[in-house]
Write an enzyme that holds these catalytic residues in place. Structure first.
Site, mmCIF file in Angstrom:
data_model
loop_
_atom_site.group_PDB
_atom_site.id
_atom_site.type_symbol
_atom_site.label_atom_id
_atom_site.label_comp_id
_atom_site.label_asym_id
_atom_site.label_seq_id
_atom_site.Cartn_x
_atom_site.Cartn_y
_atom_site.Cartn_z
ATOM 1 N N PRO A 1 42.692 26.646 34.999
ATOM 2 C CG PRO A 1 40.535 27.484 35.138
ATOM 3 C CD PRO A 1 41.338 26.246 35.397
ATOM 4 C CG ASN A 2 42.775 32.311 33.935
ATOM 5 O OD1 ASN A 2 42.939 32.668 32.760
ATOM 6 N ND2 ASN A 2 41.595 32.167 34.480
ATOM 7 N NE ARG B 1 45.188 34.638 37.332
ATOM 8 C CZ ARG B 1 44.600 33.646 37.981
ATOM 9 N NH1 ARG B 1 45.270 32.559 38.308
ATOM 10 N NH2 ARG B 1 43.340 33.732 38.290
ATOM 11 C CE1 TYR C 1 45.951 33.470 42.549
ATOM 12 C CE2 TYR C 1 45.668 35.223 40.935
ATOM 13 C CZ TYR C 1 45.123 34.287 41.786
ATOM 14 O OH TYR C 1 43.763 34.157 41.899
ATOM 15 C CG ASN D 1 45.438 26.116 42.030
ATOM 16 O OD1 ASN D 1 44.236 26.383 42.003
ATOM 17 N ND2 ASN D 1 46.372 27.034 42.240
ATOM 18 C CB ALA E 1 37.876 30.325 38.386
ATOM 19 C CD GLU F 1 39.913 22.868 47.012
ATOM 20 O OE1 GLU F 1 39.047 21.977 47.122
ATOM 21 O OE2 GLU F 1 39.685 24.070 47.222
ATOM 22 C CG HIS G 1 42.990 27.283 46.330
ATOM 23 N ND1 HIS G 1 42.486 27.294 45.061
ATOM 24 C CD2 HIS G 1 42.211 26.433 47.050
ATOM 25 C CE1 HIS G 1 41.430 26.503 45.012
ATOM 26 N NE2 HIS G 1 41.253 25.956 46.197
ATOM 27 N NE ARG H 1 41.932 36.457 45.849
ATOM 28 C CZ ARG H 1 42.205 35.931 44.644
ATOM 29 N NH1 ARG H 1 42.731 34.718 44.556
ATOM 30 N NH2 ARG H 1 41.968 36.633 43.561
HETATM 31 C C1 DQA Z 1 43.419 30.132 42.963
HETATM 32 C C2 DQA Z 1 42.252 30.842 43.652
HETATM 33 C C3 DQA Z 1 41.036 30.868 42.756
HETATM 34 O O1 DQA Z 1 39.958 31.539 43.399
HETATM 35 C C4 DQA Z 1 41.342 31.606 41.471
HETATM 36 O O2 DQA Z 1 40.244 31.561 40.610
HETATM 37 C C5 DQA Z 1 42.578 31.091 40.798
HETATM 38 C C6 DQA Z 1 43.724 30.729 41.615
HETATM 39 C C7 DQA Z 1 44.709 30.184 43.808
HETATM 40 O O3 DQA Z 1 45.613 29.414 43.520
HETATM 41 O O4 DQA Z 1 44.827 31.023 44.720
HETATM 42 O O5 DQA Z 1 42.646 31.043 39.575
HETATM 43 O O6 DQA Z 1 43.079 28.761 42.811
#
Ligand code: DQA
Length: 135
Positions: free
Chosen positions: A6-7, A14, A19, A69, A72, A93, A95, A102
């Site tokens: 998501p996102n 964003r 990011y 990735n 959240a 995994e 990020h 954070r």
């Molecule tokens: C993320 C880190 C997560 O905590 C966050 O919710 C994201 C992006 C990252 O790529 O740094 O959406 O996965």
């Protein structure tokens, strides 16, 4: 296959300070160009937990590796953790941000235990490092 949760479709728009300012599609094109011969990279993104699980089930018995990735959902989803445990394809995994620098709620991953490894904090290069881990 690279799977974004998501996102992550909003990369470039964003929270650029966290990011960065590159959209994922253009990064993905650069990444694919690095591995023109012998490595096939595919990409899937969804904002929906169930769609991510369906994709893991669909590819998780035939693909060589998954770079995930989960955004959240990393910090909330027992269902995605169970999906990773249930498939054969290894999952890394990743990020973009260093989640450990954070908020405390980003420090815990439900997924990490079922993944071969975790890469975070290298910006979009985290995905490249994830791909490299399979090569
Ligand atoms: C993320 C880190 C997560 O905590 C966050 O919710 C994201 C992006 C990252 O790529 O740094 O959406 O996965």
């Amino acid at each position: 296959m690279i799977i974004n949760g998501p996102n992550l479709n909003l990369l470039r728009i964003r929270e650029k300070n966290i990011y960065g300012s590159q959209d994922f599609q253009s990064y993905f094109e650069e990444l694919k160009a690095l591995y023109e011969q012998g490595v096939e990279l595919l990409y899937f993104q969804s904002n929906h937990e169930g769609a991510i699980i369906d994709k893991l089930h669909e590819i998780g018995f035939s693909y060589d590796g998954i770079v995930l990735n989960a955004g959240a959902y990393t910090h909330t989803s027992i269902a995605i953790a169970d999906a990773i445990a249930g498939i054969n394809t290894p999952v890394v995994e990743v990020h973009i941000s260093n989640v450990h620098q954070r908020e405390a709620f980003r420090h815990h991953s439900y997924l990490a235990k079922n993944c071969v490894g975790v890469i975070c904090g290298f910006g979009l290069n985290s995905y490249k490092l994830g791909v490299e881990s399979f090569l």
